[in-house]
Design an enzyme around this catalytic site. Structure first.
Site, PDB file in Angstrom:
ATOM      1  N   GLU A  15       0.817  -1.211   0.000  1.00 16.01           N
ATOM      2  CA  GLU A  15       0.000   0.000   0.000  1.00 16.01           C
ATOM      3  C   GLU A  15       0.852   1.262   0.000  1.00 16.01           C
ATOM      4  OE1 GLU A  15      -3.253   0.291  -0.329  1.00 16.01           O
ATOM      5  OE2 GLU A  15      -3.760  -1.840  -0.170  1.00 16.01           O
ATOM      6  N   CYS A  24      -5.952   7.267  -5.490  1.00 18.86           N
ATOM      7  CA  CYS A  24      -5.290   6.040  -5.914  1.00 18.86           C
ATOM      8  C   CYS A  24      -5.627   5.781  -7.383  1.00 18.86           C
ATOM      9  CB  CYS A  24      -5.721   4.876  -5.021  1.00 18.86           C
ATOM     10  SG  CYS A  24      -7.402   4.290  -5.336  1.00 18.86           S
TER      11      CYS A  24
END
Length: 153
Positions: A15, A24
């Site tokens: 992550e 993202c």
């Protein structure tokens, strides 16, 4: 069953950690170690301690949700590697998406089904694009699910 520290470290590595909110590749507003939700706002900034706290809270939420779904759907007993791999993919794609997946259907029928690792590898796209980082992550999750080593790639 609880997730191992090894998989928690890998999830954090996959992550990454950003202390300022960003979008993202899937377009979700994100902060910390992949934390999303209504509490994340554009321009938001947090400390490393807050990022770590959000991660621990998110992990607890995903673990509890996964255990509940497994119980509700009658998923047979899993190995530690199988469980860890499922927590990792759920953390990334969400519990609802996991529960609607072919991976979940096969898991419910037989966690030892040799075609399950290939199902992990189907989840490598964001907005129609194959993301190399997701390819690496899914290969690692598939290996962990199959009883292999907890390596990042």
């Amino acid at each position: 069953m609880e997730t191992t520290e090894k998989i928690k470290k890998l999830i954090k590595d996959w992550e990454g950690c950003r202390l300022t909110a960003y979008r993202c590749p899937a377009g979700e507003l994100t902060i910390g170690h992949g934390h999303t939700g209504a509490d994340v706002t554009p321009g938001m900034r947090i400390t490393q301690e807050q990022a770590d706290g959000l991660f621990e809270a998110d992990m607890a939420r995903f673990e509890e949700g996964l255990r509940r779904q497994m119980a509700d759907d009658g998923v047979p007993q899993l190995t530690q590697g199988q469980y860890d791999a499922l927590v990792s993919i759920a953390y990334n794609i969400g519990l609802d998406a996991l529960r609607r997946s072919t991976l979940w259907r096969k898991l419910r029928a037989d966690p030892a089904d040799p075609s399950i690792p290939a199902e992990f590898r189907r989840w490598v796209h964001a907005k129609g694009r194959t993301l190399p980082g997701l390819v690496k992550r899914r290969n690692a999750e598939a290996r962990i699910y199959s009883g292999g080593e907890y390596l990042p790639q």
